[in-house]
Design an enzyme around this catalytic site. Structure first.
Site, mmCIF file in Angstrom:
data_model
loop_
_atom_site.group_PDB
_atom_site.id
_atom_site.type_symbol
_atom_site.label_atom_id
_atom_site.label_comp_id
_atom_site.label_asym_id
_atom_site.label_seq_id
_atom_site.Cartn_x
_atom_site.Cartn_y
_atom_site.Cartn_z
ATOM 1 N N GLY A 38 -6.068 4.847 -4.496
ATOM 2 C CA GLY A 38 -6.712 4.525 -3.222
ATOM 3 C C GLY A 38 -5.743 3.895 -2.232
ATOM 4 O O GLY A 38 -5.749 4.225 -1.039
ATOM 5 N N CYS A 39 -4.899 3.004 -2.720
ATOM 6 C CA CYS A 39 -3.946 2.317 -1.840
ATOM 7 C C CYS A 39 -2.876 3.276 -1.327
ATOM 8 O O CYS A 39 -2.444 3.180 -0.173
ATOM 9 C CB CYS A 39 -3.321 1.133 -2.576
ATOM 10 N N THR A 40 -2.470 4.209 -2.173
ATOM 11 C CA THR A 40 -1.495 5.220 -1.743
ATOM 12 C C THR A 40 -2.110 6.123 -0.682
ATOM 13 O O THR A 40 -1.487 6.389 0.352
ATOM 14 C CB THR A 40 -1.010 6.035 -2.958
#
Length: 148
Positions: A38-40
């Site tokens: 998700g952060c990527t």
């Protein structure tokens, strides 16, 4: 509309920079951890729209508790054109109230609630998103920034 004003701060960031806020129109996004799916995806969405944010006179900064070394690797790996702030002691996270208890695999863990803030040069929070979902978020932030 009531606006909240941030407490000015300086924090360590990638590229050996010290970032000071408030300073110009800034999109400050908090994310849980480098190199997680998700952060990527969130970082790449902001990366892909970066030229449009610059055209709207807004800079993007990402914040998590990861180390500067982790941030630098994440930044290089995904060709992020903006700086990442390392906040291992949660100073910046606490200024924005983004540390929350979250459920992970049935256990409660303390972590960063994915959040984004648009801050002007006076330090006023013009808009905030908390507990957001990644798909479409960077586009929504860009639409708001362009409306200013």
């Amino acid at each position: 509309m009531d606006t909240t004003r941030i407490t000015p701060f300086t924090a360590a960031a990638t590229s050996g920079e010290s970032i000071t806020l408030p300073q110009g129109l800034t999109v400050l996004y908090f994310y849980p951890k480098d190199n997680t799916p998700g952060c990527t995806n969130e970082a790449m969405a902001f990366r892909d729209l970066h030229p449009q944010f610059l055209a709207a006179s807004a800079r993007i900064l990402g914040v998590s508790r990861d180390s500067l070394k982790s941030h630098e690797n994440f930044r290089v790996k995904h060709e992020l054109p903006f700086e990442l702030i390392s906040d291992p002691d949660e100073t910046v996270c606490n200024l924005f109230g983004v540390m929350k208890l979250k459920n992970m695999y049935g256990k409660q863990v303390r972590g960063i609630e994915r959040s984004t803030f648009v801050i002007n040069s006076d330090g006023d929070i013009l808009r905030e998103w908390r507990g957001l979902k990644v798909p479409g978020h960077a586009e929504e932030v860009l639409t708001f920034v362009k409306s200013l």
